[in-house]
Design a protein around this motif. Structure first.
Motif, PDB file in Angstrom:
ATOM      1  N   MET A   1      40.627  30.251  15.372  1.00  0.00           N
ATOM      2  CA  MET A   1      40.111  29.781  14.067  1.00  0.00           C
ATOM      3  C   MET A   1      40.910  30.439  12.939  1.00  0.00           C
ATOM      4  SD  MET A   1      37.474  27.714  14.594  1.00  0.00           S
ATOM      5  CE  MET A   1      36.197  27.809  13.355  1.00  0.00           C
ATOM      6  N   THR A   2      41.525  29.616  12.094  1.00  0.00           N
ATOM      7  CA  THR A   2      42.339  30.140  10.997  1.00  0.00           C
ATOM      8  C   THR A   2      41.534  30.158   9.702  1.00  0.00           C
ATOM      9  OG1 THR A   2      44.310  29.194  12.012  1.00  0.00           O
ATOM     10  CG2 THR A   2      44.485  29.850   9.706  1.00  0.00           C
ATOM     11  N   THR A   3      41.462  31.344   9.094  1.00  0.00           N
ATOM     12  CA  THR A   3      40.849  31.471   7.769  1.00  0.00           C
ATOM     13  C   THR A   3      41.947  31.750   6.761  1.00  0.00           C
ATOM     14  OG1 THR A   3      38.783  32.319   8.696  1.00  0.00           O
ATOM     15  CG2 THR A   3      39.193  32.776   6.373  1.00  0.00           C
ATOM     16  N   ALA A   4      41.895  31.097   5.605  1.00  0.00           N
ATOM     17  CA  ALA A   4      42.927  31.286   4.578  1.00  0.00           C
ATOM     18  C   ALA A   4      42.287  31.320   3.197  1.00  0.00           C
ATOM     19  CB  ALA A   4      43.958  30.157   4.653  1.00  0.00           C
ATOM     20  N   PHE A   5      43.044  31.877   2.263  1.00  0.00           N
ATOM     21  CA  PHE A   5      42.671  31.836   0.841  1.00  0.00           C
ATOM     22  C   PHE A   5      43.537  30.789   0.154  1.00  0.00           C
ATOM     23  CE2 PHE A   5      42.409  36.483   1.960  1.00  0.00           C
ATOM     24  CZ  PHE A   5      41.030  36.549   2.031  1.00  0.00           C
ATOM     25  N   TYR A   6      42.952  30.050  -0.785  1.00  0.00           N
ATOM     26  CA  TYR A   6      43.780  29.263  -1.697  1.00  0.00           C
ATOM     27  C   TYR A   6      43.655  29.882  -3.076  1.00  0.00           C
ATOM     28  CZ  TYR A   6      46.566  26.103  -4.172  1.00  0.00           C
ATOM     29  OH  TYR A   6      47.605  25.639  -4.950  1.00  0.00           O
ATOM     30  N   TRP A   7      44.752  30.397  -3.587  1.00  0.00           N
ATOM     31  CA  TRP A   7      44.774  31.078  -4.875  1.00  0.00           C
ATOM     32  C   TRP A   7      45.184  30.085  -5.965  1.00  0.00           C
ATOM     33  CZ3 TRP A   7      49.157  35.069  -6.211  1.00  0.00           C
ATOM     34  CH2 TRP A   7      48.935  35.619  -7.481  1.00  0.00           C
ATOM     35  N   PHE A   8      44.196  29.633  -6.740  1.00  0.00           N
ATOM     36  CA  PHE A   8      44.494  28.745  -7.875  1.00  0.00           C
ATOM     37  C   PHE A   8      45.142  29.568  -8.985  1.00  0.00           C
ATOM     38  CE2 PHE A   8      41.303  25.925  -5.919  1.00  0.00           C
ATOM     39  CZ  PHE A   8      41.935  24.704  -6.062  1.00  0.00           C
ATOM     40  N   ARG A   9      46.229  29.029  -9.528  1.00  0.00           N
ATOM     41  CA  ARG A   9      46.943  29.720 -10.610  1.00  0.00           C
ATOM     42  C   ARG A   9      46.998  28.783 -11.823  1.00  0.00           C
ATOM     43  NH1 ARG A   9      52.274  32.263  -7.948  1.00  0.00           N
ATOM     44  NH2 ARG A   9      51.908  34.078  -9.289  1.00  0.00           N
ATOM     45  N   ASN A  10      48.119  28.100 -12.033  1.00  0.00           N
ATOM     46  CA  ASN A  10      48.189  27.097 -13.117  1.00  0.00           C
ATOM     47  C   ASN A  10      48.130  25.700 -12.528  1.00  0.00           C
ATOM     48  OD1 ASN A  10      48.459  29.134 -14.989  1.00  0.00           O
ATOM     49  ND2 ASN A  10      50.673  29.027 -15.075  1.00  0.00           N
ATOM     50  N   ASP A  11      47.230  25.499 -11.580  1.00  0.00           N
ATOM     51  CA  ASP A  11      47.104  24.191 -10.901  1.00  0.00           C
ATOM     52  C   ASP A  11      45.633  23.866 -10.674  1.00  0.00           C
ATOM     53  OD1 ASP A  11      46.878  26.340  -9.098  1.00  0.00           O
ATOM     54  OD2 ASP A  11      47.496  25.126  -7.392  1.00  0.00           O
ATOM     55  N   LEU A  12      44.884  23.803 -11.773  1.00  0.00           N
ATOM     56  CA  LEU A  12      43.423  23.685 -11.688  1.00  0.00           C
ATOM     57  C   LEU A  12      42.983  22.242 -11.474  1.00  0.00           C
ATOM     58  CD1 LEU A  12      42.436  26.261 -14.467  1.00  0.00           C
ATOM     59  CD2 LEU A  12      43.023  26.652 -12.066  1.00  0.00           C
ATOM     60  N   ARG A  13      43.412  21.674 -10.337  1.00  0.00           N
ATOM     61  CA  ARG A  13      43.097  20.279  -9.996  1.00  0.00           C
ATOM     62  C   ARG A  13      43.136  20.136  -8.478  1.00  0.00           C
ATOM     63  NH1 ARG A  13      48.478  20.681 -11.233  1.00  0.00           N
ATOM     64  NH2 ARG A  13      49.917  19.856  -9.646  1.00  0.00           N
ATOM     65  N   LEU A  14      42.526  19.049  -7.997  1.00  0.00           N
ATOM     66  CA  LEU A  14      42.597  18.726  -6.572  1.00  0.00           C
ATOM     67  C   LEU A  14      43.590  17.597  -6.327  1.00  0.00           C
ATOM     68  CD1 LEU A  14      38.830  18.927  -5.514  1.00  0.00           C
ATOM     69  CD2 LEU A  14      40.536  20.750  -5.677  1.00  0.00           C
TER      70      LEU A  14
END
Length: 417
Positions: A1-14
């Motif tokens: 099972m892979t756990t990861a972080f997504y670090w939002f920076r100057n990309d505040l959208r999906l």
């Protein structure tokens, strides 16, 4: 099972966020993270912080909107204030993972953060995604790109490049890891930002962009883009682009669709042309990096000496030159200034007041709602003659600019009243 972080920076959208999409595909559990960095609110050597009230309000609104979109897909946003390395070290201890996905930002401080996390043992996956054009599709290696914008543009156009196709938003997001989410206390700064006409967030971005195209405003963009008053003389996409609430690629795609429907013209071309300038300033960072942040920039001579008394007059709009004072007061009141006025007040500070261009750039970073590290640095270097412009600086004649752009004094009347 892979756990990861997504670090939002100057990309505040999906939507059109390839880096976030990659994280969604690669992880079984994903924690979206946003980190407020306290150093941005501390005074710089110039005596003021790096982020002002207008951009802070817009950022808070954008993060609320992002959290809402994440929650709609069963996820959430882990939003905290602190040093980047400290925050991720604490998260690593709770989740037993060191895997971080994020957008790549090619500016010195942001590159340093990624390098620091890498050296601390985090597995970093930065992905470049903030330009209209795909960096890989350019007709030259970025380290060998033409210095002069015109040559850059001509080579891009010769290859027929317009934009990279935007990616869809993810249909689903991996579940959150077992972790206690911080309670968010967003300061109510809205009363401070009463002068702003901009509302942060991806949905607000789409609403604004849609009405701009529906009202056929691209057709008149070239004629009106040097205006000083109102919301319609230019596109006003920049606040949302700066925080990444929308992407340049998605705007360019809508522009291409618009041209198919209504036909191309000078206005639509110049709108694309300005988005290309934005790309150019980004790509220059791959070639010159930290040299763009030196006092002498790419030139042989350092900046003018800093004079605090003169700077106080310029920044507060008390120089005695009416057009300059009107512009500086609009900037302070609203966090926004037309592109034409930005050039005029920057030129006045550098050439008429013999001011330090770096202090001017820092003031814009503090004041601007739509501050963008690449464009701000690029434009100040351009005016100061410290960048790639072969003409070596762009001094503006204030008397002529006043006659050309505010002959009846309407703009000055608004902001000097």
């Amino acid at each position: 099972m892979t756990t990861a972080f997504y670090w939002f920076r100057n990309d505040l959208r999906l939507e059109d966020n390839p880096s976030f999409m990659q994280a969604c595909k690669s992880a079984d559990h994903l924690l979206p993270v946003y980190i407020h960095q306290p150093n941005l609110e501390q005074d710089t050597v110039w005596g003021f912080p790096r982020i002002g009230e207008h951009r802070q309000v817009f950022l808070d609104q954008s993060l609320q909107e992002l959290r809402s979109q994440l929650r709609d897909l069963g996820s959430d946003l882990y939003e905290v204030a602190g040093d980047v390395l400290d925050v991720f070290e604490k998260l690593k201890a709770q989740t037993q993972t060191d895997l971080i996905y994020c957008e790549q930002i090619q500016a010195p401080e942001e590159l340093e953060q990624v390098a620091l996390l890498s050296s601390a043992g985090f597995r970093m996956n930065p992905i470049w995604q903030s330009s209209m054009l795909d960096a890989q599709s350019l007709p030259f290696p970025l380290q060998e790109m033409p210095d002069v914008f015109t040559q850059f543009r001509q080579q891009v156009e010769k290859k027929g490049l317009r934009f990279s196709s935007p990616a869809d938003a993810p249909k689903s997001i991996p579940p959150l890891p077992a972790i206690e989410m911080p309670s968010i206390k967003v300061c109510d700064r809205n009363t401070l930002s009463s002068g702003s006409k901009f509302q942060g967030g991806a949905r607000s971005a789409q609403t604004h962009i849609q009405q701009y195209f529906e009202r056929r405003l691209p057709d008149t963009y070239k004629q009106t883009r040097n205006g000083l008053i109102g919301m319609d003389y230019s596109s006003k996409f920049s606040p949302w682009l700066a925080q990444g609430c929308c992407s340049a690629g998605s705007i360019a795609k809508q522009l291409a669709d618009y041209e198919i429907c209504y036909g191309a013209n000078d206005g639509t071309y110049w709108l694309w042309f300005e988005l290309l300038w934005r790309d150019y300033f980004r790509f220059l960072h791959f070639k010159y990096g930290t040299r763009l942040y030196y006092s002498k920039g790419l030139s042989k001579t350092p900046s003018n000496q800093f004079d605090g008394e003169k700077f106080s007059k310029w920044s507060s709009g008390n120089t005695g030159e009416s057009l300059i004072d009107a512009g500086m007061r609009e900037l302070k009141k609203t966090g926004y200034l037309s592109n034409r006025m930005r050039q005029i007040v920057a030129s006045y500070w550098i050439y008429d007041m013999n001011g330090d261009w770096q202090a001017g750039a820092a003031w814009f970073e503090y004041q601007l709602l739509d501050y963008d590290v690449y464009s701000n640095q690029g434009n100040w270097l351009y005016i100061a003659g410290k960048g790639t412009d072969p003409r070596g600086g762009r001094p503006f004649n204030v008397t002529k600019q006043t006659q050309d752009h505010d002959p009846n004094g309407v703009y000055r009347q608004i902001w000097l009243a």
